[in-house]
Design a protein around this motif. Structure first.
Motif, short mmCIF file in Angstrom:
data_model
loop_
_atom_site.label_atom_id
_atom_site.label_comp_id
_atom_site.label_asym_id
_atom_site.label_seq_id
_atom_site.Cartn_x
_atom_site.Cartn_y
_atom_site.Cartn_z
N LEU A 12 18.20 26.00 19.94
CA LEU A 12 17.26 27.13 20.14
C LEU A 12 17.65 27.75 21.40
CD1 LEU A 12 14.73 28.57 19.76
CD2 LEU A 12 13.52 26.74 21.03
N ALA A 13 18.24 27.22 22.34
CA ALA A 13 18.57 27.89 23.38
C ALA A 13 19.87 28.71 23.29
CB ALA A 13 19.23 26.99 24.53
N LEU A 14 20.77 28.51 22.35
CA LEU A 14 21.98 29.27 21.84
C LEU A 14 21.51 30.28 21.16
CD1 LEU A 14 24.33 26.48 20.70
CD2 LEU A 14 24.66 27.96 22.89
N LEU A 15 20.59 30.43 20.13
CA LEU A 15 19.94 31.22 19.32
C LEU A 15 19.19 32.42 20.03
CD1 LEU A 15 18.67 29.30 16.23
CD2 LEU A 15 20.63 30.92 16.32
N GLN A 16 18.62 31.91 21.11
CA GLN A 16 17.98 32.92 22.05
C GLN A 16 19.03 33.67 23.04
OE1 GLN A 16 13.66 30.28 22.56
NE2 GLN A 16 15.36 30.33 24.34
N THR A 17 20.24 33.43 22.93
CA THR A 17 20.99 34.04 24.01
C THR A 17 21.87 35.04 23.22
OG1 THR A 17 22.61 32.29 23.98
CG2 THR A 17 20.91 32.25 25.79
N HIS A 18 22.07 34.89 21.84
CA HIS A 18 23.05 35.75 21.06
C HIS A 18 22.31 36.17 19.87
CE1 HIS A 18 26.85 36.92 19.42
NE2 HIS A 18 27.46 36.59 20.52
N ARG A 19 22.49 37.48 19.42
CA ARG A 19 21.76 37.80 18.12
C ARG A 19 22.32 37.28 17.01
NH1 ARG A 19 18.58 42.52 17.88
NH2 ARG A 19 17.59 42.57 15.82
N VAL A 20 23.42 37.19 16.53
CA VAL A 20 24.07 36.69 15.53
C VAL A 20 25.12 35.32 15.79
CG1 VAL A 20 25.20 36.78 13.40
CG2 VAL A 20 23.75 38.59 14.06
N TRP A 21 24.80 34.31 15.30
CA TRP A 21 25.94 33.14 15.58
C TRP A 21 26.31 32.88 14.07
CZ3 TRP A 21 27.94 30.84 19.89
CH2 TRP A 21 27.22 30.92 21.07
N PRO A 22 27.63 33.03 14.07
CA PRO A 22 28.46 32.35 12.89
C PRO A 22 28.24 30.88 12.72
CG PRO A 22 29.98 33.78 14.00
CD PRO A 22 28.85 33.59 14.83
N GLY A 23 28.01 30.37 11.57
CA GLY A 23 27.67 28.88 11.41
C GLY A 23 28.99 28.27 12.10
N PRO A 24 30.10 28.22 11.55
CA PRO A 24 31.14 27.34 12.34
C PRO A 24 31.00 27.49 13.75
CG PRO A 24 32.00 28.72 10.19
CD PRO A 24 30.53 29.13 10.74
N GLN A 25 30.81 28.49 14.25
CA GLN A 25 30.92 28.75 15.53
C GLN A 25 29.95 28.00 16.34
OE1 GLN A 25 31.34 32.70 17.11
NE2 GLN A 25 30.97 31.77 19.18
N LEU A 26 28.58 28.06 15.64
CA LEU A 26 27.43 27.36 16.30
C LEU A 26 27.60 25.88 16.25
CD1 LEU A 26 24.76 28.10 17.64
CD2 LEU A 26 23.71 28.37 15.37
N ALA A 27 28.16 25.41 15.00
CA ALA A 27 28.46 23.95 14.68
C ALA A 27 29.21 23.43 15.74
CB ALA A 27 28.89 23.69 13.53
N ALA A 28 30.52 24.22 16.21
CA ALA A 28 31.43 23.66 16.94
C ALA A 28 30.61 23.87 18.52
CB ALA A 28 32.56 24.66 16.91
N ARG A 29 30.01 24.63 18.87
CA ARG A 29 29.22 24.55 20.15
C ARG A 29 28.38 23.28 20.28
NH1 ARG A 29 28.70 29.06 23.38
NH2 ARG A 29 27.36 27.68 24.76
N LEU A 30 27.70 23.04 19.24
CA LEU A 30 26.70 21.69 19.28
C LEU A 30 27.54 20.47 19.04
CD1 LEU A 30 23.78 23.46 17.50
CD2 LEU A 30 24.01 22.81 19.90
N ASP A 31 28.76 20.69 18.64
CA ASP A 31 29.74 19.28 18.09
C ASP A 31 29.10 18.76 16.94
OD1 ASP A 31 31.91 17.72 18.27
OD2 ASP A 31 31.07 16.31 19.87
N ILE A 32 28.66 19.16 16.02
CA ILE A 32 28.13 18.66 14.76
C ILE A 32 28.67 19.22 13.46
CG2 ILE A 32 25.98 18.24 15.95
CD1 ILE A 32 24.66 20.76 14.70
N THR A 33 28.34 18.79 12.31
CA THR A 33 28.71 19.48 11.20
C THR A 33 28.04 20.55 10.72
OG1 THR A 33 27.60 17.98 9.81
CG2 THR A 33 29.84 17.02 10.63
N GLU A 34 28.46 21.35 10.03
CA GLU A 34 27.76 22.36 9.35
C GLU A 34 26.54 22.12 8.49
OE1 GLU A 34 29.77 26.20 8.17
OE2 GLU A 34 31.56 25.43 8.65
N ARG A 35 26.51 20.90 7.92
CA ARG A 35 25.53 20.28 7.14
C ARG A 35 24.46 20.10 8.01
NH1 ARG A 35 25.72 15.21 3.14
NH2 ARG A 35 23.62 15.18 2.21
N THR A 36 24.64 19.35 9.21
CA THR A 36 23.57 19.13 10.41
C THR A 36 23.12 20.14 10.81
OG1 THR A 36 24.96 16.73 10.86
CG2 THR A 36 23.31 17.51 12.48
N LEU A 37 23.89 20.99 11.13
CA LEU A 37 23.50 22.64 11.83
C LEU A 37 22.35 22.89 10.69
CD1 LEU A 37 23.59 24.71 13.61
CD2 LEU A 37 25.29 25.82 12.08
N ARG A 38 22.53 22.90 9.47
CA ARG A 38 21.56 23.38 8.43
C ARG A 38 20.35 22.84 8.51
NH1 ARG A 38 26.39 24.26 5.07
NH2 ARG A 38 26.07 22.38 4.23
#
Length: 321
Positions: A12-38
């Motif tokens: 949530l904190a990341l989404l509040q600081t950036h308008r659009v986050w590409p899925g792979p980039q967001l997953a990498a920042r959180l150190d999780i898989t894209e499935r877990t991100l979804r």
């Protein structure tokens, strides 16, 4: 469960600081898989956060405004900044600003921990604001433009110039600047292919295109300074250079605030650029040159002749005292 909750809050904190986050980039920042991100995105949606997903090039996850206001995640520094900003905003010329700002401030400070409230009081005590004398602007418009600047989103709007001429503008917004009397938007005008400044109280019907643009460097690197210079050039069409026969550093000390725009010149001299709305304005500024400093005026010959004539009248009047 604790790890999941912490991860969702970090998302949530990341989404509040950036308008659009590409899925792979967001997953990498959180150190999780894209499935877990979804799955985590779905958890946020269940909590009332509108997280939109856009496919294709330039797509990704976007936190949108929802039908109601969900909790906002803030760091301690962000909380103090908002509280201080709300206190200062009471005097900043927003439409209905005093009532709505004080109401928001009361709700916000009620939730501040004692330590943060103490920090807020200390910072706010050192700030002194004065109400602008210009036309108030809409807080909604101010927020919309600020978001467009932050997210590098191309926008379109209707604009009314000082002479009443109306036009539609397509721009790449860079910064919103307060000049005391008015709020200004600095943007790259796509039709004029140049930088332009726009008064917020003359902007209407803002439309966000969701087209993201690569930011351009502002001339001089300082948006506020560029806006001030542009506005000053419009308000003060007459200009000349004063060649001062004195060292730059010493001249800055002697002129004080009047010498902010001094620049070095040849032979150990310096140049003081002057702008004014009238000959009288320029002559009054020249009175600040110390009597022991020799100087020369450089500029349009007609303007220099008008200044000499005005100075001559002053001398004649003083001689008759």
């Amino acid at each position: 469960m604790a790890d999941t909750a912490s991860r969702v809050l970090e998302l949530l904190a990341l989404l509040q600081t950036h308008r659009v986050w590409p899925g792979p980039q967001l997953a990498a920042r959180l150190d999780i898989t894209e499935r877990t991100l979804r799955r985590d995105i779905e958890r946020l949606r269940e909590l009332g956060y509108r997280v939109e997903a856009e496919r294709g090039i330039g797509g990704g996850y976007r936190l949108e405004a929802g039908s109601h206001l969900p909790p906002l995640l803030l760091s301690e520094e962000e909380a103090v900044t908002i509280a201080v900003g709300l206190r200062s905003a009471v005097a900043q010329g927003l439409v209905d600003g005093e009532r709505t700002t004080l109401s928001a401030l009361a709700k916000f400070e009620q939730l501040l921990p004692p330590a943060l409230r103490t920090r807020t009081d200390a910072v706010a005590a050192t700030l002194h604001t004065t109400p602008p004398r210009g036309i108030p602007v809409s807080a909604e418009l101010l927020g919309t433009l600020a978001l467009a600047c932050r997210d590098h989103e191309r926008i379109r709007f209707a604009y009314r110039a000082a002479d009443g001429a109306e036009s539609r503008r397509s721009v790449e917004p860079h910064a919103v600047v307060s000049l005391g009397r008015s709020w200004m938007l600095l943007a790259w005008d796509r039709d004029r292919v140049d930088w332009r400044t726009f008064r917020l109280d003359r902007i209407e019907d803002v439309f966000g295109t969701r087209v993201v643009f690569p930011p351009r460097p502002v001339p001089g690197g300082d948006a506020a300074a560029y806006v001030r210079g542009s506005v000053r050039a419009v308000r003060a069409p007459l200009q000349l250079d004063v060649l001062l026969h004195e060292d730059l550093d010493r001249m800055r000390v002697r002129l004080g605030g009047w010498g902010a725009e001094l620049r070095a010149a040849e032979d150990g001299c310096c140049i003081w650029p002057l702008r004014g709305e009238s000959v009288a304005h320029l002559v009054s500024a020249l009175a600040w040159v110390p009597a022991d400093i020799a100087f020369e005026l450089r500029g349009d010959p007609v303007l220099l002749a008008d200044i000499a004539a005005a100075a001559g009248r002053l001398h004649a009047g003083a001689s008759g005292i």
